[in-house]
Design a protein around this motif. Structure first.
Motif, PDB file in Angstrom:
ATOM      1  N   THR A 166      11.185  -0.562   0.263  1.00 45.00           N
ATOM      2  CA  THR A 166      10.312   0.143   1.666  1.00 45.00           C
ATOM      3  C   THR A 166      10.705   1.475   1.522  1.00 45.00           C
ATOM      4  N   ARG A 167       9.829   2.381   1.368  1.00 45.80           N
ATOM      5  CA  ARG A 167      10.056   3.856   1.405  1.00 45.80           C
ATOM      6  C   ARG A 167      10.851   4.013   2.651  1.00 45.80           C
ATOM      7  N   SER A 168      11.959   4.971   2.484  1.00 48.80           N
ATOM      8  CA  SER A 168      12.777   5.296   3.592  1.00 48.80           C
ATOM      9  C   SER A 168      12.066   6.472   4.611  1.00 48.80           C
ATOM     10  N   ALA A 169      12.307   6.243   6.041  1.00 47.01           N
ATOM     11  CA  ALA A 169      11.663   7.154   7.074  1.00 47.01           C
ATOM     12  C   ALA A 169      12.178   8.496   6.674  1.00 47.01           C
ATOM     13  N   ALA A 170      13.375   8.724   5.965  1.00 43.43           N
ATOM     14  CA  ALA A 170      13.814  10.125   5.734  1.00 43.43           C
ATOM     15  C   ALA A 170      12.786  10.820   4.701  1.00 43.43           C
TER      16      ALA A 170
ATOM     17  N   ILE B  76      17.730   5.706  -4.521  1.00 44.59           N
ATOM     18  CA  ILE B  76      16.738   6.705  -4.924  1.00 44.59           C
ATOM     19  C   ILE B  76      16.078   5.885  -6.151  1.00 44.59           C
ATOM     20  N   ALA B  77      14.794   5.764  -5.974  1.00 42.41           N
ATOM     21  CA  ALA B  77      14.082   5.083  -6.774  1.00 42.41           C
ATOM     22  C   ALA B  77      13.585   6.086  -8.113  1.00 42.41           C
ATOM     23  N   LEU B  78      13.889   5.503  -9.202  1.00 39.51           N
ATOM     24  CA  LEU B  78      13.553   6.413 -10.427  1.00 39.51           C
ATOM     25  C   LEU B  78      12.692   5.287 -11.340  1.00 39.51           C
ATOM     26  N   PRO B  79      11.919   5.560 -12.330  1.00 35.51           N
ATOM     27  CA  PRO B  79      11.327   4.547 -13.192  1.00 35.51           C
ATOM     28  C   PRO B  79      12.237   4.101 -14.039  1.00 35.51           C
ATOM     29  N   CYS B  80      12.202   2.732 -14.291  1.00 35.61           N
ATOM     30  CA  CYS B  80      12.919   1.980 -15.147  1.00 35.61           C
ATOM     31  C   CYS B  80      12.512   2.458 -16.657  1.00 35.61           C
TER      32      CYS B  80
ATOM     33  N   ALA C 261       0.699  -1.309  -0.002  1.00 34.71           N
ATOM     34  CA  ALA C 261       0.079   0.017   0.061  1.00 34.71           C
ATOM     35  C   ALA C 261       0.875   1.405   0.123  1.00 34.71           C
ATOM     36  N   GLU C 262       2.044   1.037   0.498  1.00 35.71           N
ATOM     37  CA  GLU C 262       2.943   2.376   0.252  1.00 35.71           C
ATOM     38  C   GLU C 262       3.019   2.780  -1.093  1.00 35.71           C
ATOM     39  N   LEU C 263       3.081   3.934  -1.383  1.00 32.97           N
ATOM     40  CA  LEU C 263       3.300   4.628  -2.623  1.00 32.97           C
ATOM     41  C   LEU C 263       4.830   4.850  -2.609  1.00 32.97           C
ATOM     42  N   ILE C 264       5.379   4.630  -3.851  1.00 38.30           N
ATOM     43  CA  ILE C 264       6.881   5.195  -3.899  1.00 38.30           C
ATOM     44  C   ILE C 264       6.658   5.893  -5.033  1.00 38.30           C
ATOM     45  N   GLU C 265       7.303   7.079  -5.168  1.00 37.45           N
ATOM     46  CA  GLU C 265       7.428   8.028  -6.229  1.00 37.45           C
ATOM     47  C   GLU C 265       8.704   8.110  -6.868  1.00 37.45           C
ATOM     48  N   PRO C 266       8.781   8.486  -7.941  1.00 33.67           N
ATOM     49  CA  PRO C 266      10.250   8.717  -8.683  1.00 33.67           C
ATOM     50  C   PRO C 266      10.922   9.580  -7.742  1.00 33.67           C
TER      51      PRO C 266
ATOM     52  N   VAL D 243       2.472  -2.636 -14.804  1.00 30.28           N
ATOM     53  CA  VAL D 243       3.656  -3.209 -14.156  1.00 30.28           C
ATOM     54  C   VAL D 243       4.747  -1.997 -14.095  1.00 30.28           C
ATOM     55  N   ILE D 244       4.844  -1.751 -12.655  1.00 27.52           N
ATOM     56  CA  ILE D 244       5.525  -0.557 -12.311  1.00 27.52           C
ATOM     57  C   ILE D 244       6.841  -1.146 -11.736  1.00 27.52           C
ATOM     58  N   ARG D 245       7.780  -0.789 -12.481  1.00 30.95           N
ATOM     59  CA  ARG D 245       9.410  -1.459 -12.024  1.00 30.95           C
ATOM     60  C   ARG D 245      10.370  -0.230 -11.757  1.00 30.95           C
ATOM     61  N   PHE D 246      11.118  -0.240 -10.895  1.00 29.29           N
ATOM     62  CA  PHE D 246      12.273   0.989 -10.748  1.00 29.29           C
ATOM     63  C   PHE D 246      13.490   0.472 -11.286  1.00 29.29           C
TER      64      PHE D 246
END
Length: 82
Positions: A76-80, A33-37, A10-15, A52-55
């Motif tokens: 997992t989204r970082s607490a930062a 750092i997550a970026l769109p693949c 359910a966590e949303l990970i944004e670029p 299909v969302i891949r990073f």
């Protein structure tokens, strides 16, 4: 599906988000750092409308090449970010 897996999905990970990678490549576990693949396969799935969302992961310090084709369940989204 466990409560933890449900919460993680359910966590949303944004670029551009800082994420912790805990996927199948143990030597790459850690902060990225997550970026769109943008590889050809992931771009083709996107153009065909498949959800299909891949990073691709980038090293915040620019020292290591990061893994690509990474599933959201491996992050997992970082607490930062919060």
């Amino acid at each position: 599906m466990s409560d933890e897996a449900l919460f993680r999905s359910a966590e949303l990970i944004e670029p551009g988000d800082l994420v912790l990678y805990h996927g199948s490549i143990p030597t790459h576990h850690g902060l990225w750092i997550a970026l769109p693949c943008r590889c050809g396969n992931c771009a083709a799935f996107d153009q065909l409308g498949f959800p299909v969302i891949r990073f691709a992961l980038a090293d915040p310090w620019g020292e290591l090449p990061g893994p690509h084709h990474v599933r959201r369940t491996s992050l997992t989204r970082s607490a930062a970010c919060g």
